[in-house]
Design a protein around this motif. Sequence first.
Motif, PDB file in Angstrom:
ATOM      1  N   GLY A  91       0.579  -1.276   0.081  1.00 29.67           N
ATOM      2  CA  GLY A  91       0.146  -0.478   0.059  1.00 29.67           C
ATOM      3  C   GLY A  91       0.781   1.179   0.400  1.00 29.67           C
ATOM      4  N   GLU A  92       1.913   2.010   0.888  1.00 29.44           N
ATOM      5  CA  GLU A  92       2.715   2.154   0.536  1.00 29.44           C
ATOM      6  C   GLU A  92       3.166   2.487  -0.873  1.00 29.44           C
ATOM      7  N   VAL A  93       3.134   2.043  -1.930  1.00 31.34           N
ATOM      8  CA  VAL A  93       3.629   2.434  -2.847  1.00 31.34           C
ATOM      9  C   VAL A  93       2.254   2.327  -4.201  1.00 31.34           C
ATOM     10  N   VAL A  94       2.650   3.744  -4.271  1.00 31.84           N
ATOM     11  CA  VAL A  94       1.343   4.394  -4.860  1.00 31.84           C
ATOM     12  C   VAL A  94       1.432   4.178  -6.453  1.00 31.84           C
ATOM     13  N   ASP A  95       2.610   4.429  -6.800  1.00 29.73           N
ATOM     14  CA  ASP A  95       2.413   4.628  -7.938  1.00 29.73           C
ATOM     15  C   ASP A  95       4.163   3.461  -8.810  1.00 29.73           C
ATOM     16  N   CYS A  96       4.433   3.047  -9.815  1.00 32.33           N
ATOM     17  CA  CYS A  96       5.298   2.525 -10.039  1.00 32.33           C
ATOM     18  C   CYS A  96       5.627   1.862 -11.893  1.00 32.33           C
ATOM     19  N   VAL A  97       6.501   2.907 -12.816  1.00 31.41           N
ATOM     20  CA  VAL A  97       6.906   2.653 -13.713  1.00 31.41           C
ATOM     21  C   VAL A  97       7.583   1.955 -14.356  1.00 31.41           C
ATOM     22  N   ALA A  98       8.098   1.193 -15.089  1.00 29.65           N
ATOM     23  CA  ALA A  98       9.222   0.845 -15.361  1.00 29.65           C
ATOM     24  C   ALA A  98       9.784   1.964 -16.507  1.00 29.65           C
ATOM     25  N   THR A  99      10.474   2.081 -16.436  1.00 28.85           N
ATOM     26  CA  THR A  99      12.031   3.191 -17.519  1.00 28.85           C
ATOM     27  C   THR A  99      13.375   2.489 -17.985  1.00 28.85           C
ATOM     28  N   THR A 100      13.872   3.529 -18.974  1.00 25.22           N
ATOM     29  CA  THR A 100      14.757   3.524 -19.865  1.00 25.22           C
ATOM     30  C   THR A 100      15.216   3.729 -18.859  1.00 25.22           C
ATOM     31  N   GLY A 101      17.212   3.923 -19.037  1.00 25.86           N
ATOM     32  CA  GLY A 101      18.226   4.514 -18.118  1.00 25.86           C
ATOM     33  C   GLY A 101      18.869   3.639 -17.045  1.00 25.86           C
ATOM     34  N   THR A 102      19.549   4.645 -15.937  1.00 20.85           N
ATOM     35  CA  THR A 102      20.146   3.899 -15.461  1.00 20.85           C
ATOM     36  C   THR A 102      18.855   3.210 -14.198  1.00 20.85           C
ATOM     37  N   ALA A 103      18.298   3.294 -13.440  1.00 22.92           N
ATOM     38  CA  ALA A 103      17.317   2.775 -12.695  1.00 22.92           C
ATOM     39  C   ALA A 103      16.748   2.074 -13.868  1.00 22.92           C
ATOM     40  N   ASP A 104      15.814   1.137 -13.742  1.00 23.94           N
ATOM     41  CA  ASP A 104      15.039   0.550 -13.718  1.00 23.94           C
ATOM     42  C   ASP A 104      13.493   0.149 -13.802  1.00 23.94           C
ATOM     43  N   ARG A 108       6.493   6.164  -6.483  1.00 20.49           N
ATOM     44  CA  ARG A 108       6.166   6.362  -5.828  1.00 20.49           C
ATOM     45  C   ARG A 108       5.338   6.970  -4.545  1.00 20.49           C
ATOM     46  N   VAL A 109       5.995   6.439  -2.836  1.00 20.04           N
ATOM     47  CA  VAL A 109       5.844   5.794  -2.029  1.00 20.04           C
ATOM     48  C   VAL A 109       5.439   6.552  -0.469  1.00 20.04           C
ATOM     49  N   ILE A 110       4.658   6.468  -0.044  1.00 16.10           N
ATOM     50  CA  ILE A 110       3.934   7.111   0.626  1.00 16.10           C
ATOM     51  C   ILE A 110       3.850   6.994   1.779  1.00 16.10           C
ATOM     52  N   CYS A 111       4.235   7.069   3.476  1.00 13.67           N
ATOM     53  CA  CYS A 111       3.769   6.800   3.948  1.00 13.67           C
ATOM     54  C   CYS A 111       3.897   7.696   5.034  1.00 13.67           C
ATOM     55  N   ARG A 112       3.626   7.227   6.769  1.00 14.47           N
ATOM     56  CA  ARG A 112       3.140   7.888   7.758  1.00 14.47           C
ATOM     57  C   ARG A 112       4.295   8.737   8.037  1.00 14.47           C
ATOM     58  N   ASP A 113       5.297   8.363   8.025  1.00 15.37           N
ATOM     59  CA  ASP A 113       6.365   8.597   8.434  1.00 15.37           C
ATOM     60  C   ASP A 113       8.224   8.674   8.190  1.00 15.37           C
ATOM     61  N   ILE A 114       8.906   9.103   8.315  1.00 10.11           N
ATOM     62  CA  ILE A 114      10.370   8.262   7.667  1.00 10.11           C
ATOM     63  C   ILE A 114      10.726   7.474   8.335  1.00 10.11           C
ATOM     64  N   GLU A 115      10.612   7.099  10.192  1.00 10.91           N
ATOM     65  CA  GLU A 115      10.503   5.409  10.402  1.00 10.91           C
ATOM     66  C   GLU A 115       9.377   4.475   9.749  1.00 10.91           C
ATOM     67  N   ALA A 116       8.240   4.504   9.421  1.00 11.32           N
ATOM     68  CA  ALA A 116       7.226   4.084   8.452  1.00 11.32           C
ATOM     69  C   ALA A 116       7.960   3.140   7.473  1.00 11.32           C
ATOM     70  N   TYR A 117       8.327   4.456   6.613  1.00 10.26           N
ATOM     71  CA  TYR A 117       9.436   4.444   5.238  1.00 10.26           C
ATOM     72  C   TYR A 117      10.969   3.869   5.657  1.00 10.26           C
ATOM     73  N   ASN A 118      11.556   3.924   6.163  1.00 11.91           N
ATOM     74  CA  ASN A 118      12.727   2.821   6.855  1.00 11.91           C
ATOM     75  C   ASN A 118      12.275   1.382   7.014  1.00 11.91           C
ATOM     76  N   SER A 119      10.963   1.565   7.241  1.00  7.23           N
ATOM     77  CA  SER A 119      10.555  -0.353   8.055  1.00  7.23           C
ATOM     78  C   SER A 119      10.597  -1.031   6.299  1.00  7.23           C
ATOM     79  N   PHE A 120       9.730  -0.253   5.477  1.00  6.31           N
ATOM     80  CA  PHE A 120       9.462  -0.263   4.245  1.00  6.31           C
ATOM     81  C   PHE A 120      10.975  -0.682   3.674  1.00  6.31           C
ATOM     82  N   LEU A 121      11.566   0.064   3.907  1.00  8.73           N
ATOM     83  CA  LEU A 121      13.031  -0.351   2.871  1.00  8.73           C
ATOM     84  C   LEU A 121      13.763  -1.614   3.142  1.00  8.73           C
TER      85      LEU A 121
END
Length: 151
Positions: A91-104, A108-121
């Motif tokens: 649910g934290e991931v609200v958008d995901c796109v595949a692209t050309t370039g360096t990143a695959d 776009r991730v939205i969550c409560r706070d940086i602690e929640a994001y760190n847990s997701f990571l």
Amino acid sequence: MIEQRDLLLLHLLQDNARLSNAELADQTAMSTSSCWRRVKALEDQGVISRYTAVIDPPSMGLRFEAIVHIQLNRHDRAGVDLFMETVLQRGEVVDCVATTGTADYHLRVICRDIEAYNSFLEEVLFAMPCLRSAQTNMVLKRIKTNGPVQA
């Protein structure tokens, strides 16, 4: 081919999907039956894929937003499938796109706070063996979101 009246209908619906058929007809100078047929045709053709509400994340206590640039180790079917399945379930991931370039992929991730994001990571992204790297860019301010699609 999309006609000018269809473009106007799409513009109006992107601005306010709750407009009634009568209001749409009035604003496009069409009869209600003609307007309904055009909207129905746009839905049937897949031009209008769904109707939705736009939510303001901070008003729900979701105050952390980031763009995450993902690189995979390999692009074998198992790794790609695992990545996509995981992203689709989170649910934290609200958008995901595949692209050309360096990143695959770009998330776009939205969550409560940086602690929640760190847990997701740590618990989700870093737990995937197919992940080579995840670079995070924190969103400081939204400038334009959910802009209308224009032809």
